[in-house]
Motif scaffolding. Structure first.
Motif, PDB file in Angstrom:
ATOM      1  N   PHE A 150      87.820 -38.565   3.510  1.00 46.22           N
ATOM      2  CA  PHE A 150      87.929 -38.937   4.907  1.00 46.22           C
ATOM      3  C   PHE A 150      87.087 -40.324   5.224  1.00 46.22           C
ATOM      4  O   PHE A 150      87.627 -41.028   5.956  1.00 46.22           O
ATOM      5  N   THR A 151      85.873 -40.449   4.781  1.00 52.90           N
ATOM      6  CA  THR A 151      85.174 -41.778   5.102  1.00 52.90           C
ATOM      7  C   THR A 151      85.696 -42.846   4.562  1.00 52.90           C
ATOM      8  O   THR A 151      86.080 -44.114   5.043  1.00 52.90           O
ATOM      9  N   ALA A 152      86.123 -42.682   3.200  1.00 55.67           N
ATOM     10  CA  ALA A 152      86.930 -43.729   2.706  1.00 55.67           C
ATOM     11  C   ALA A 152      88.172 -44.267   3.322  1.00 55.67           C
ATOM     12  O   ALA A 152      88.777 -45.218   3.225  1.00 55.67           O
ATOM     13  N   HIS A 153      88.714 -43.335   4.130  1.00 52.76           N
ATOM     14  CA  HIS A 153      90.049 -43.514   5.012  1.00 52.76           C
ATOM     15  C   HIS A 153      89.793 -43.690   6.391  1.00 52.76           C
ATOM     16  O   HIS A 153      90.559 -43.673   7.215  1.00 52.76           O
ATOM     17  N   HIS A 154      88.395 -44.158   6.746  1.00 52.74           N
ATOM     18  CA  HIS A 154      87.870 -44.614   7.870  1.00 52.74           C
ATOM     19  C   HIS A 154      87.795 -43.546   8.932  1.00 52.74           C
ATOM     20  O   HIS A 154      88.370 -43.940   9.949  1.00 52.74           O
ATOM     21  N   CYS A 155      87.852 -42.272   8.676  1.00 56.63           N
ATOM     22  CA  CYS A 155      88.019 -41.255   9.683  1.00 56.63           C
ATOM     23  C   CYS A 155      86.618 -41.015  10.135  1.00 56.63           C
ATOM     24  O   CYS A 155      85.632 -40.875   9.317  1.00 56.63           O
ATOM     25  N   THR A 156      86.247 -40.309  11.484  1.00 53.41           N
ATOM     26  CA  THR A 156      84.944 -40.151  11.730  1.00 53.41           C
ATOM     27  C   THR A 156      84.853 -38.245  11.648  1.00 53.41           C
ATOM     28  O   THR A 156      85.754 -37.389  11.992  1.00 53.41           O
ATOM     29  N   ILE A 157      83.674 -37.913  11.021  1.00 54.94           N
ATOM     30  CA  ILE A 157      83.607 -36.712  10.522  1.00 54.94           C
ATOM     31  C   ILE A 157      82.324 -36.202  11.386  1.00 54.94           C
ATOM     32  O   ILE A 157      81.420 -36.853  11.711  1.00 54.94           O
ATOM     33  N   ASN A 158      82.480 -35.099  12.117  1.00 49.51           N
ATOM     34  CA  ASN A 158      81.691 -34.407  13.064  1.00 49.51           C
ATOM     35  C   ASN A 158      81.209 -32.965  12.539  1.00 49.51           C
ATOM     36  O   ASN A 158      81.815 -31.973  12.200  1.00 49.51           O
ATOM     37  N   GLU A 159      79.961 -33.070  12.098  1.00 59.52           N
ATOM     38  CA  GLU A 159      79.425 -31.635  11.631  1.00 59.52           C
ATOM     39  C   GLU A 159      79.375 -30.694  12.650  1.00 59.52           C
ATOM     40  O   GLU A 159      78.296 -31.126  13.707  1.00 59.52           O
ATOM     41  N   LYS A 160      80.182 -29.513  12.721  1.00 58.31           N
ATOM     42  CA  LYS A 160      79.631 -28.343  13.901  1.00 58.31           C
ATOM     43  C   LYS A 160      78.671 -27.687  13.614  1.00 58.31           C
ATOM     44  O   LYS A 160      77.823 -27.516  14.405  1.00 58.31           O
ATOM     45  N   ASP A 215      76.947 -25.356   9.922  1.00 55.20           N
ATOM     46  CA  ASP A 215      77.089 -25.165   8.521  1.00 55.20           C
ATOM     47  C   ASP A 215      78.288 -24.619   8.284  1.00 55.20           C
ATOM     48  O   ASP A 215      78.725 -23.623   8.316  1.00 55.20           O
ATOM     49  N   GLY A 216      78.907 -25.521   7.225  1.00 54.00           N
ATOM     50  CA  GLY A 216      80.563 -24.821   6.755  1.00 54.00           C
ATOM     51  C   GLY A 216      81.708 -25.178   7.794  1.00 54.00           C
ATOM     52  O   GLY A 216      82.807 -24.728   7.460  1.00 54.00           O
ATOM     53  N   VAL A 217      81.309 -25.844   8.905  1.00 55.88           N
ATOM     54  CA  VAL A 217      82.399 -26.165   9.574  1.00 55.88           C
ATOM     55  C   VAL A 217      82.390 -27.577  10.230  1.00 55.88           C
ATOM     56  O   VAL A 217      81.279 -27.991  10.712  1.00 55.88           O
ATOM     57  N   PHE A 218      83.420 -28.325  10.061  1.00 53.88           N
ATOM     58  CA  PHE A 218      83.182 -29.688  10.625  1.00 53.88           C
ATOM     59  C   PHE A 218      84.778 -30.256  11.159  1.00 53.88           C
ATOM     60  O   PHE A 218      85.750 -29.560  10.672  1.00 53.88           O
ATOM     61  N   THR A 219      84.690 -31.302  12.087  1.00 57.85           N
ATOM     62  CA  THR A 219      85.795 -31.895  12.531  1.00 57.85           C
ATOM     63  C   THR A 219      86.142 -33.154  11.835  1.00 57.85           C
ATOM     64  O   THR A 219      84.935 -33.947  11.338  1.00 57.85           O
ATOM     65  N   VAL A 220      87.344 -33.438  11.630  1.00 56.94           N
ATOM     66  CA  VAL A 220      87.722 -34.940  11.489  1.00 56.94           C
ATOM     67  C   VAL A 220      88.708 -35.410  12.248  1.00 56.94           C
ATOM     68  O   VAL A 220      89.892 -34.780  12.571  1.00 56.94           O
ATOM     69  N   GLN A 221      88.319 -36.508  12.794  1.00 55.19           N
ATOM     70  CA  GLN A 221      89.369 -37.340  13.681  1.00 55.19           C
ATOM     71  C   GLN A 221      90.088 -38.343  12.683  1.00 55.19           C
ATOM     72  O   GLN A 221      89.605 -39.047  12.185  1.00 55.19           O
ATOM     73  N   LEU A 222      91.241 -37.977  12.639  1.00 59.72           N
ATOM     74  CA  LEU A 222      92.351 -38.790  11.458  1.00 59.72           C
ATOM     75  C   LEU A 222      92.661 -40.048  12.049  1.00 59.72           C
ATOM     76  O   LEU A 222      92.583 -40.239  13.355  1.00 59.72           O
ATOM     77  N   THR A 223      92.739 -40.947  11.375  1.00 58.13           N
ATOM     78  CA  THR A 223      93.409 -42.344  11.567  1.00 58.13           C
ATOM     79  C   THR A 223      94.890 -42.093  11.616  1.00 58.13           C
ATOM     80  O   THR A 223      95.366 -41.186  11.184  1.00 58.13           O
ATOM     81  N   GLN A 276      98.299 -40.875  19.392  1.00 54.74           N
ATOM     82  CA  GLN A 276      97.101 -39.944  19.095  1.00 54.74           C
ATOM     83  C   GLN A 276      96.974 -39.384  17.890  1.00 54.74           C
ATOM     84  O   GLN A 276      97.624 -38.294  17.918  1.00 54.74           O
ATOM     85  N   PRO A 277      96.322 -39.832  16.924  1.00 57.57           N
ATOM     86  CA  PRO A 277      96.136 -39.054  15.600  1.00 57.57           C
ATOM     87  C   PRO A 277      95.467 -37.801  16.005  1.00 57.57           C
ATOM     88  O   PRO A 277      94.622 -37.807  16.939  1.00 57.57           O
ATOM     89  N   MET A 278      95.759 -36.822  15.099  1.00 51.77           N
ATOM     90  CA  MET A 278      95.235 -35.482  15.543  1.00 51.77           C
ATOM     91  C   MET A 278      93.751 -35.338  15.059  1.00 51.77           C
ATOM     92  O   MET A 278      93.175 -36.210  14.175  1.00 51.77           O
ATOM     93  N   GLU A 279      93.169 -34.345  15.437  1.00 47.58           N
ATOM     94  CA  GLU A 279      91.660 -33.982  15.015  1.00 47.58           C
ATOM     95  C   GLU A 279      91.839 -32.673  14.212  1.00 47.58           C
ATOM     96  O   GLU A 279      92.436 -31.804  14.700  1.00 47.58           O
ATOM     97  N   LEU A 280      91.319 -32.507  13.052  1.00 53.59           N
ATOM     98  CA  LEU A 280      91.297 -31.304  12.361  1.00 53.59           C
ATOM     99  C   LEU A 280      89.923 -30.538  12.291  1.00 53.59           C
ATOM    100  O   LEU A 280      88.930 -31.343  12.294  1.00 53.59           O
ATOM    101  N   THR A 281      89.949 -29.249  12.340  1.00 57.46           N
ATOM    102  CA  THR A 281      88.802 -28.640  12.113  1.00 57.46           C
ATOM    103  C   THR A 281      88.876 -27.693  10.560  1.00 57.46           C
ATOM    104  O   THR A 281      89.753 -27.199  10.442  1.00 57.46           O
ATOM    105  N   PHE A 282      87.850 -28.262   9.829  1.00 59.25           N
ATOM    106  CA  PHE A 282      87.873 -27.649   8.437  1.00 59.25           C
ATOM    107  C   PHE A 282      86.730 -26.659   8.311  1.00 59.25           C
ATOM    108  O   PHE A 282      85.565 -26.695   8.687  1.00 59.25           O
TER     109      PHE A 282
END
Lengths: 557, 264
Positions: free
Chosen positions: B14-24, B26-34, B59-65
């Motif tokens: 995701f970083t290589a694709h310029h998305c912002t990652i937010n660690e919520k 341990d083991g859960v994080f969100t990604v703001q897609l481009t 508005q690109p989506m935000e995903l929670t993994f």
């Protein structure tokens, strides 16, 4: 290009062609990070061994039973993807098949797959493949071009009809699965020839009853998978005849069959760790009810005795079921009103049904746990729902006729909110309710196979607890005869009924329910009916004990 | 080095694709897609079609993994090796990140030559009764013809980038990329020739056996309409199932310009 004698070598020039162009136009070039990730992704998805099941790593959310994993391994490693899966009902043939398909898809050996299932199970197959196995299966809908979808689920009736049939025959399938494959045992039928004529690499046939009547049935099934494995038709008939008894005697034949068929039984699997506790709950009609019952019995008017048995069965279930049925009859048959009206009037006066009262009593005993109640009649279903509500017991209905969405919703309501699920017979097939372990047979089906299907809803793969089954029957009625003579005498509750199907086929009884119904309707007295029913069960019983016990079980390993 | 740390893998992707990652947690994080990744992963072409038609940015989506299975009941997508999302991401990579040209990063104030290497990552699949794969990473020096195996492991420790460092210059290949490619292919073929062929022999034996059985099955058949046709089709089925085949497929590859002393 051929290389090293018989090994074919495929080289791939597309990379270098593309790369040349990319170099010429100076990009675009991937970053080092993404280049590495792609390499890692390939290392992760590759399969480094011929053997083993990779699919298990891909499905961490499913708890497979040991026999399911063994079966999938055996089919992939030793049977080379063509097999009859013949587990007893409720052991998870669908799971095994899904695991095998998944394995082939992960290894890149299957892309195009066709699943042929009974129409009523098409949606369930589709959903299981998607949810359990992440296989993007789609249920075939009108006007879908067959070629355009990789994994399609359809019914035999749709598939074998034109124009579908011709379209399907043109496609090179990597994988074809037929559920309820015992319907293919006759090689002269259209179904059989259709499946034979499909172009298919791997093929699974699923059936709980692989050998029913004649040994040639199994010859026909095997000939779909491996033509010639059991010789050709003439030599087979000459050597083994058409009777199934040869199977017991011929170890070689059995061994041949084992190479293409796997049959797991409850006895051998861990499922047998959860037991069935069976209790027969006897009730007596109230005086008023008994008098209505007797007057129905005594009616000698010329309506078919067949309907009379039905009326009696219905009265044992609920006033409503019987009343509605009589009303309908009176409407259709002129002149019948005169002699039916008095009975109908009497029914209208009846208080609550003795069985319904018994249910509430039972529910108090069971406590807070989930309970499934099965009844044969819709009118009874409505009545029970209302009656339980009066006693503050929450329930939801379930019928085969519900749309998929409604079925799922009812199942969910039952799992999360309601205490009781009241299902009619048609609803008995296909739903899995392992979270529940109490089942009440409010009335008994006259076909033991259907009883097994009912029990199979809860006593199956995924059930962690012993299951409790309560059978309610009314003394001095047709129910008592069926209960005593059919179920208790041949011990059908305790046994798994797998063998019964075979026995009936051997006796050339197609439909036991019709058989029993005609026994009742053709007998002039209750005593006569009882004797005939007793004779029938004695024959079944003796055939059963003559049967080499567990014969079928010995096929597979 | 298959994926060991899934979270690390996803972060890099995701970083290589310029998305912002937010660690919520341990083991859960969100990604703001481009927009680019939203189009690639979210399967909503109509949304983008209409948004663009109306001249809006969208508005690109935000995903929670969720990577920790213990927390899979939480809101978000549980992502694991079999999950469709990871398969989708891996396919996205495989389809789009095939070709590269990279330069070794050199901190220098002197003129430094970088030599061209052709690097190919090749998947070899052996298919008979069963199937298995092998991945070989191979490098060819396009000036002197040296070959190295396990090239990706060697490269992993080098600083590599898409642009050339100051004071560096590239040496032109003497071996053309295409001829280099065929050299590598020839070496791999040689490698295959010298391998144990038991799997192929077994598969061929099985193939012959089943074809024989099948032919016997059709002896004197008079009850079928087109016994010949049917038999031919079934022989084809058997061949598809057993025929021993080896497939070589390039996963990805590129030209790597490396300093002379690097590979010693």
């Amino acid at each position: 290009m051929y290389w090293m004698g018989h090994v074919k070598l495929n080289k791939d020039d597309t990379f270098i062609e593309e790369f040349d162009k990319v170099i010429e136009r100076e990009g675009p070039f991937t970053s080092w990070d993404l280049f590495q990730l792609t390499y890692e992704a390939e290392l992760t998805t590759m399969t480094s061994d011929f053997d083993g099941l990779r699919s298990l790593d891909y499905l961490p959310h499913v708890d497979f039973l040991p026999h399911q994993i063994d079966t999938a391994k055996q089919v992939v490693e030793h049977m080379n993807g063509r097999a009859i899966l013949a587990d007893e009902v409720g052991l998870g043939k669908t799971i095994e098949a899904g695991l095998i398909l998944k394995e082939y898809m992960i290894r890149g050996l299957v892309k195009k797959a066709l699943i042929i299932a009974p129409a009523s199970l098409v949606n369930q197959w589709t959903r299981e493949l998607n949810e359990k196995f992440y296989i993007p299966a789609i249920a075939h809908r009108k006007n879908y071009p067959w070629q355009d979808y990789d994994v399609l689920v359809t019914s035999m009736d749709t598939a074998k009809k034109n124009p579908h049939c011709e379209e399907i025959k043109q496609i090179n399938y990597d994988f074809v699965l037929v559920d309820e494959a015992h319907k293919l045992k006759n090689h002269k039928t259209q179904n059989y020839q259709f499946v034979r004529s499909l172009k298919k690499k791997y093929c699974l046939l699923l059936t709980a009853t692989p050998v029913q009547n004649r040994l040639v049935d199994i010859f026909n099934l095997v000939s779909i998978l491996k033509p010639g494995h059991l010789g050709n038709y003439d030599s087979f008939i000459k050597q083994y005849g058409k009777s199934r008894h040869k199977l017991k005697q011929d170890a070689y034949l059995k061994q041949l069959i084992q190479q293409v068929m796997i049959r797991n039984t409850r006895k051998e699997t861990e499922l047998s760790q959860t037991k069935r506790h069976i209790e027969t709950v006897w009730v007596n009609f109230s005086e008023d009810e008994q008098s209505v019952y007797d007057s129905l019995v005594d009616l000698t008017e010329p309506f078919t005795s067949f309907s009379k048995v039905t009326f009696l069965r219905e009265l044992c279930s609920s006033r409503e079921a019987c009343f509605l049925s009589l009303q309908k009859y009176a409407k259709n048959e002129k002149n019948s009103q005169s002699y039916l009206e008095p009975v109908m009037n009497k029914i209208e006066q009846l208080p609550h049904h003795v069985k319904a009262q018994k249910i509430v009593e039972l529910m108090e005993k069971i406590g807070d746990e989930k309970v499934i109640i099965f009844t044969e009649y819709r009118a009874t279903q409505f009545y029970l729902q209302w009656y339980l509500q009066q006693h503050n017991i929450t329930s939801v209905p379930y019928r085969g006729g519900f749309k998929r969405g409604k079925k799922d919703w009812m199942r969910q309501l039952f799992e999360n909110h309601a205490q009781v699920l009241i299902a009619t017979e048609a609803g008995g097939e296909g739903i899995n309710l392992q979270f529940c372990n109490h089942l009440i047979n409010y009335d008994l089906p006259w076909n033991p196979m259907r009883l097994e299907q009912r029990i199979g809803r809860i006593h199956r793969y995924g059930q962690d607890n012993d299951v409790h089954i309560y059978n309610i029957a009314i003394r001095d009625t047709v129910e008592e005869h069926v209960m005593n003579l059919l179920y208790e005498k041949i011990d059908l509750f305790e046994k798994v009924i797998g063998d019964l199907d075979d026995i009936l086929a051997e006796l050339e009884i197609n439909d036991i329910e019709t058989e029993i119904q005609s026994i009742f309707s053709e007998s002039s007295s209750t005593g006569e009916a009882k004797i005939k029913l007793d004779n029938l069960t004695s024959v079944i019983e003796s055939t059963h004990s003559n049967h080499a016990i567990g014969e079928d079980q010995q096929y597979g390993n | 080095m298959a994926i060991k740390d899934l979270k690390q893998f996803l972060e890099t992707y995701f970083t290589a694709h310029h998305c912002t990652i937010n660690e919520k947690e341990d083991g859960v994080f969100t990604v703001q897609l481009t927009e680019e990744l939203d189009r690639a992963l979210m399967n909503r072409p109509f949304y983008w079609h209409y948004v663009k038609k109306m001249g809006r940015p969208g508005q690109p989506m935000e995903l929670t993994f969720i990577t920790n299975p213990e927390k899979r009941e939480q809101k978000g997508e549980w992502i694991h090796f079999g999950s469709p999302r990871l398969q989708q991401i891996m396919n996205h990579l495989k389809n789009n990140e095939c070709f590269t040209q990279l330069f070794q990063k050199v901190e220098t104030t002197e003129r430094t030559a970088l030599f061209p290497w052709l690097v190919l990552n090749v998947k070899i699949s052996y298919k008979g009764k069963q199937k298995k794969d092998e991945i070989i990473s191979i490098g060819l020096h396009l000036v002197n013809g040296t070959m190295k195996l396990e090239m990706m492991d060697i490269l992993r420790d080098l600083p590599l980038q898409n642009t050339i460092s100051n004071f560096c210059y590239t040496i032109s290949p003497i071996i053309k990329v295409r001829s280099g490619f065929y050299r590598v292919e020839a070496v791999l073929e040689d490698y295959l020739q010298n391998q144990d062929q038991e799997w192929a022999d077994e598969s061929q034996k099985k193939l012959d056996e089943e074809v024989d059985l099948l032919k016997h099955f059709y002896v004197d058949r008079t009850d079928l309409e087109d016994p010949e046709d049917q038999m031919k089709r079934e022989i084809d089925d058997i061949k598809k199932r057993y025929e021993p085949t080896v497939t070589m497929q390039v996963i990805n590859g590129g030209i790597f310009y490396l300093a002379d002393n690097t590979m010693n």
